[in-house]
Design a protein around this motif. Structure first.
Motif, PDB file in Angstrom:
ATOM      1  N   ASN A  29       0.861  -1.176   0.000  1.00 18.26           N
ATOM      2  CA  ASN A  29       0.000   0.000   0.000  1.00 18.26           C
ATOM      3  C   ASN A  29       0.898   1.227   0.000  1.00 18.26           C
ATOM      4  OD1 ASN A  29      -2.558   1.111  -0.110  1.00 18.26           O
ATOM      5  ND2 ASN A  29      -2.731   1.311   2.103  1.00 18.26           N
ATOM      6  N   ASN A  30       0.518   2.262  -0.770  1.00 19.99           N
ATOM      7  CA  ASN A  30       1.348   3.462  -0.852  1.00 19.99           C
ATOM      8  C   ASN A  30       1.368   4.252   0.443  1.00 19.99           C
ATOM      9  OD1 ASN A  30       2.117   3.002  -3.510  1.00 19.99           O
ATOM     10  ND2 ASN A  30       0.297   4.022  -4.326  1.00 19.99           N
ATOM     11  N   THR A  31       0.367   4.022   1.276  1.00 15.61           N
ATOM     12  CA  THR A  31       0.342   4.643   2.603  1.00 15.61           C
ATOM     13  C   THR A  31       0.205   3.538   3.646  1.00 15.61           C
ATOM     14  OG1 THR A  31      -2.057   4.928   2.504  1.00 15.61           O
ATOM     15  CG2 THR A  31      -0.704   6.770   1.747  1.00 15.61           C
ATOM     16  N   LEU A  32       0.451   3.887   4.877  1.00 13.33           N
ATOM     17  CA  LEU A  32       0.358   2.898   5.948  1.00 13.33           C
ATOM     18  C   LEU A  32      -1.094   2.532   6.210  1.00 13.33           C
ATOM     19  CD1 LEU A  32       2.945   4.327   8.521  1.00 13.33           C
ATOM     20  CD2 LEU A  32       3.282   2.438   6.925  1.00 13.33           C
ATOM     21  N   TYR A  33      -1.320   1.264   6.562  1.00 13.31           N
ATOM     22  CA  TYR A  33      -2.644   0.845   7.005  1.00 13.31           C
ATOM     23  C   TYR A  33      -2.918   1.437   8.382  1.00 13.31           C
ATOM     24  CZ  TYR A  33      -2.193  -2.808   3.424  1.00 13.31           C
ATOM     25  OH  TYR A  33      -2.035  -3.491   2.251  1.00 13.31           O
ATOM     26  N   GLU A  34      -4.204   1.593   8.692  1.00  9.29           N
ATOM     27  CA  GLU A  34      -4.546   1.965  10.067  1.00  9.29           C
ATOM     28  C   GLU A  34      -4.139   0.825  10.997  1.00  9.29           C
ATOM     29  OE1 GLU A  34      -8.381   3.857  10.984  1.00  9.29           O
ATOM     30  OE2 GLU A  34      -8.835   3.606   8.859  1.00  9.29           O
ATOM     31  N   GLU A  35      -3.568   1.158  12.136  1.00  5.35           N
ATOM     32  CA  GLU A  35      -3.175   0.114  13.083  1.00  5.35           C
ATOM     33  C   GLU A  35      -4.410  -0.594  13.622  1.00  5.35           C
ATOM     34  OE1 GLU A  35      -0.069   1.182  15.973  1.00  5.35           O
ATOM     35  OE2 GLU A  35       0.068   3.095  14.902  1.00  5.35           O
ATOM     36  N   GLY A  36      -4.319  -1.908  13.765  1.00  2.00           N
ATOM     37  CA  GLY A  36      -5.451  -2.675  14.258  1.00  2.00           C
ATOM     38  C   GLY A  36      -5.258  -4.152  14.021  1.00  2.00           C
ATOM     39  N   ILE A  37      -6.349  -4.903  14.183  1.00  2.00           N
ATOM     40  CA  ILE A  37      -6.346  -6.336  13.928  1.00  2.00           C
ATOM     41  C   ILE A  37      -6.980  -6.571  12.554  1.00  2.00           C
ATOM     42  CG2 ILE A  37      -7.114  -8.608  14.710  1.00  2.00           C
ATOM     43  CD1 ILE A  37      -5.184  -7.295  16.627  1.00  2.00           C
ATOM     44  N   TYR A  38      -6.244  -7.271  11.690  1.00  2.00           N
ATOM     45  CA  TYR A  38      -6.729  -7.567  10.347  1.00  2.00           C
ATOM     46  C   TYR A  38      -6.919  -9.075  10.183  1.00  2.00           C
ATOM     47  CZ  TYR A  38      -5.690  -2.776   8.875  1.00  2.00           C
ATOM     48  OH  TYR A  38      -5.685  -1.412   8.743  1.00  2.00           O
ATOM     49  N   VAL A  39      -7.655  -9.446   9.135  1.00  2.00           N
ATOM     50  CA  VAL A  39      -7.887 -10.850   8.831  1.00  2.00           C
ATOM     51  C   VAL A  39      -7.306 -11.158   7.461  1.00  2.00           C
ATOM     52  CG1 VAL A  39      -9.619 -12.629   8.431  1.00  2.00           C
ATOM     53  CG2 VAL A  39     -10.007 -10.910  10.193  1.00  2.00           C
ATOM     54  N   LEU A  40      -6.533 -12.231   7.366  1.00  2.00           N
ATOM     55  CA  LEU A  40      -6.152 -12.741   6.068  1.00  2.00           C
ATOM     56  C   LEU A  40      -7.212 -13.759   5.677  1.00  2.00           C
ATOM     57  CD1 LEU A  40      -3.870 -12.829   3.862  1.00  2.00           C
ATOM     58  CD2 LEU A  40      -3.204 -14.992   4.924  1.00  2.00           C
ATOM     59  N   ALA A  41      -7.822 -13.560   4.496  1.00  2.00           N
ATOM     60  CA  ALA A  41      -8.891 -14.451   4.033  1.00  2.00           C
ATOM     61  C   ALA A  41      -8.508 -15.047   2.685  1.00  2.00           C
ATOM     62  CB  ALA A  41     -10.201 -13.692   3.918  1.00  2.00           C
ATOM     63  N   ASP A  42      -9.043 -16.234   2.408  1.00  2.00           N
ATOM     64  CA  ASP A  42      -8.729 -16.902   1.143  1.00  2.00           C
ATOM     65  C   ASP A  42      -9.602 -16.362   0.014  1.00  2.00           C
ATOM     66  OD1 ASP A  42     -11.230 -18.074   1.432  1.00  2.00           O
ATOM     67  OD2 ASP A  42     -10.449 -19.977   2.176  1.00  2.00           O
ATOM     68  N   SER A  43      -9.531 -17.013  -1.141  1.00  2.00           N
ATOM     69  CA  SER A  43     -10.248 -16.513  -2.317  1.00  2.00           C
ATOM     70  C   SER A  43     -11.757 -16.531  -2.138  1.00  2.00           C
ATOM     71  CB  SER A  43      -9.870 -17.342  -3.552  1.00  2.00           C
ATOM     72  OG  SER A  43     -10.186 -18.712  -3.341  1.00  2.00           O
ATOM     73  N   LYS A  44     -12.256 -17.361  -1.196  1.00  2.00           N
ATOM     74  CA  LYS A  44     -13.686 -17.396  -0.898  1.00  2.00           C
ATOM     75  C   LYS A  44     -14.047 -16.456   0.251  1.00  2.00           C
ATOM     76  CE  LYS A  44     -14.190 -22.165  -2.479  1.00  2.00           C
ATOM     77  NZ  LYS A  44     -14.549 -23.563  -2.094  1.00  2.00           N
ATOM     78  N   GLN A  45     -13.060 -15.636   0.640  1.00  2.00           N
ATOM     79  CA  GLN A  45     -13.182 -14.677   1.751  1.00  2.00           C
ATOM     80  C   GLN A  45     -13.469 -15.378   3.072  1.00  2.00           C
ATOM     81  OE1 GLN A  45     -15.305 -11.029   1.070  1.00  2.00           O
ATOM     82  NE2 GLN A  45     -14.757 -10.927  -1.077  1.00  2.00           N
ATOM     83  N   GLN A  46     -12.985 -16.610   3.195  1.00  2.00           N
ATOM     84  CA  GLN A  46     -13.051 -17.324   4.472  1.00  2.00           C
ATOM     85  C   GLN A  46     -11.806 -16.975   5.286  1.00  2.00           C
ATOM     86  OE1 GLN A  46     -15.740 -19.229   5.532  1.00  2.00           O
ATOM     87  NE2 GLN A  46     -16.592 -18.293   3.687  1.00  2.00           N
ATOM     88  N   PRO A  47     -11.954 -16.634   6.579  1.00  2.00           N
ATOM     89  CA  PRO A  47     -10.796 -16.244   7.387  1.00  2.00           C
ATOM     90  C   PRO A  47      -9.750 -17.348   7.469  1.00  2.00           C
ATOM     91  CG  PRO A  47     -12.867 -15.717   8.507  1.00  2.00           C
ATOM     92  CD  PRO A  47     -13.224 -16.565   7.322  1.00  2.00           C
ATOM     93  N   VAL A  48      -8.494 -16.957   7.356  1.00  2.00           N
ATOM     94  CA  VAL A  48      -7.379 -17.889   7.514  1.00  2.00           C
ATOM     95  C   VAL A  48      -6.727 -17.681   8.888  1.00  2.00           C
ATOM     96  CG1 VAL A  48      -5.148 -18.635   6.606  1.00  2.00           C
ATOM     97  CG2 VAL A  48      -6.978 -17.974   5.027  1.00  2.00           C
ATOM     98  N   PHE A  49      -6.368 -16.439   9.179  1.00  2.00           N
ATOM     99  CA  PHE A  49      -5.878 -16.104  10.521  1.00  2.00           C
ATOM    100  C   PHE A  49      -5.931 -14.593  10.707  1.00  2.00           C
ATOM    101  CE2 PHE A  49      -2.065 -15.673   7.977  1.00  2.00           C
ATOM    102  CZ  PHE A  49      -1.367 -14.621   8.556  1.00  2.00           C
TER     103      PHE A  49
END
Length: 430
Positions: free
Chosen positions: A66-86
């Motif tokens: 990303n050209n700018t920083l993400y907002e600090e927080g808790i994010y989710v990595l999701a697969d192609s079906k948008q199912q949470p991975v971790f």
């Protein structure tokens, strides 16, 4: 001229240096997990929305930039079906990589480039380990009463570990995260006295939580804390005391409008149809003291008007209030007023003709009426809601069947109960 050129070069280097460290670059390698696309999903309180997606650079590495920083927080990595991975904590250091050997084992998560994110996974691993141990001991506490002392001891060890993992940077989001997942430390003098221990937790639940850190809304942390507090501790108090603790909580965030407004909407939703019907007065308190007075995010004038109107309706039908006097058509199509019924307990039963649950409840009501000669049952068919629209509004009817039980003075003693529970209330009032 040379000075101007030198100044320009310095400014360019400073700008380049700033831009370099104001970009996000997160590389993720998960052993055995291959997918064409992964999504980085951002939490907004208890809701989520996708921020960015990416295709894999190779079969192993997934990259988010990303050209700018993400907002600090808790994010989710999701697969192609948008199912949470971790889930992942993204803090101030946003140029890092994660290598994971086993998704189900946090101890295999190796982070390079961000001490904050690395510490986050370590805290999760150790917290999960100790909590599983505590749950195992708690499940056998009836057989082994001494487990209580072991649980207290392990809880103290976990708390010490979490405190030791706090970052030296007091403003780090890692610190906010740890403070939100920590259990409250209970003084030794109160641990064997449940009522005093619970009272201590209620009074001190939010003491160490940085509620005014707006980054807390970029996660589910606040939602989880509010659920725990209002479902497991506050729920058992009477309405007056609940209102007192709500007021104390809102006072803590008065200067943090974004967090304050989130908490107010949470309370609105939580008490709109409370699990304990006696807590309807809490909803009225919230409306009277906050929604009717404050500038709250997403609260339009029309919505404010509707909310105040519903509070006024509930005010007239809370437990202990005199039921609104209504007129209705009996089975012979004669118009009867509630005032016409004297010296009898009264059931007002709102139903719809095509509702199977209503039919069952009606049978039970007939059986109860046959056993209690001093009980009058009023049945109001609201299949066509336009006929009794005023009554539906007066009694805040949102579903069918809905049942109100009145004493001989037409005071509401129970509502939204099942027909089979009526006799229990009749025994109490007669």
């Amino acid at each position: 001229m040379k000075i101007i050129k030198l100044t320009f070069i310095c400014l360019f280097l400073l700008t380049f240096h700033y831009n370099l460290f104001s970009q996000a670059q997160i590389d993720i390698n998960i052993k055995g997990l291959n997918d064409s696309v992964f999504y980085l999903i951002k939490y907004k309180s208890d809701k989520t929305h996708a921020i960015i997606d990416t295709s894999s650079i190779s079969q192993k590495k997934k990259s988010f930039t990303n050209n700018t920083l993400y907002e600090e927080g808790i994010y989710v990595l999701a697969d192609s079906k948008q199912q949470p991975v971790f889930e992942i904590l993204i803090g101030i250091d946003q140029t890092f990589s994660i290598h994971i050997d086993e998704l189900m084992d946090n101890k295999t998560y190796k982070v390079k480039g961000s001490k904050e994110t690395s510490a986050y996974f370590k805290v999760i691993a150790m917290t999960t380990h100790y909590n599983l141990y505590i749950d195992a001991l708690r499940s056998e506490i009836n057989k082994n009463p001494n487990n209580k002392n072991k649980i207290d001891s392990i809880s103290d060890i976990l708390l010490d570990y979490q405190e030791n993992m706090l970052s030296k940077d007091e403003n780090s989001f890692l610190n906010t995260y740890i403070k939100c997942i920590e259990k409250i430390y209970i003084p030794d003098s109160l641990r064997d006295k449940k009522s005093r221990k619970d009272a201590y937790i209620v009074d001190h639940y939010f003491d160490e939580i940085p509620l005014c850190d707006s980054r807390i809304l970029n996660s589910r942390l606040l939602k989880h804390k509010l659920d725990d507090y209002f479902n497991n501790y506050i729920f058992y108090l009477d309405s007056e005391n609940i209102c007192k603790h709500i007021n104390a909580l809102i006072n803590k965030v008065n200067d943090c409008k974004e967090v304050r407004d989130y908490i107010l909407w949470y309370l609105y939703s939580h008490y709109f149809t409370p699990e304990n019907i006696k807590h309807e007065s809490v909803f009225i308190y919230i409306v009277d003291n906050y929604f009717s007075r404050l500038d709250i995010e997403n609260l339009s004038d029309n919505l404010r008007k509707d909310i105040i109107e519903r509070a006024d309706v509930l005010r007239n039908i809370i437990i202990g209030a005199n039921a609104p006097i209504i007129s209705y058509s009996d089975e012979n199509d004669s118009i009867i007023s509630l005032n016409d019924i004297v010296d009898k307990n009264i059931v007002i039963f709102f139903f719809k003709a095509d509702c199977q649950k209503c039919i069952k409840e009606k049978r039970i009501l007939n059986l109860i009426k046959s056993r209690h000669k001093d009980l009058e049952v009023i049945t109001i068919d609201i299949t066509d809601e336009t006929i009794y629209s005023d009554i539906i509004h007066q009694y805040d009817i949102m579903t069918s069947p809905t049942l109100f039980l009145l004493d001989k003075n037409k005071k509401i003693i129970a509502k939204n109960i099942k027909a089979e529970d009526i006799e229990f209330y009749l025994i109490r009032v007669n």
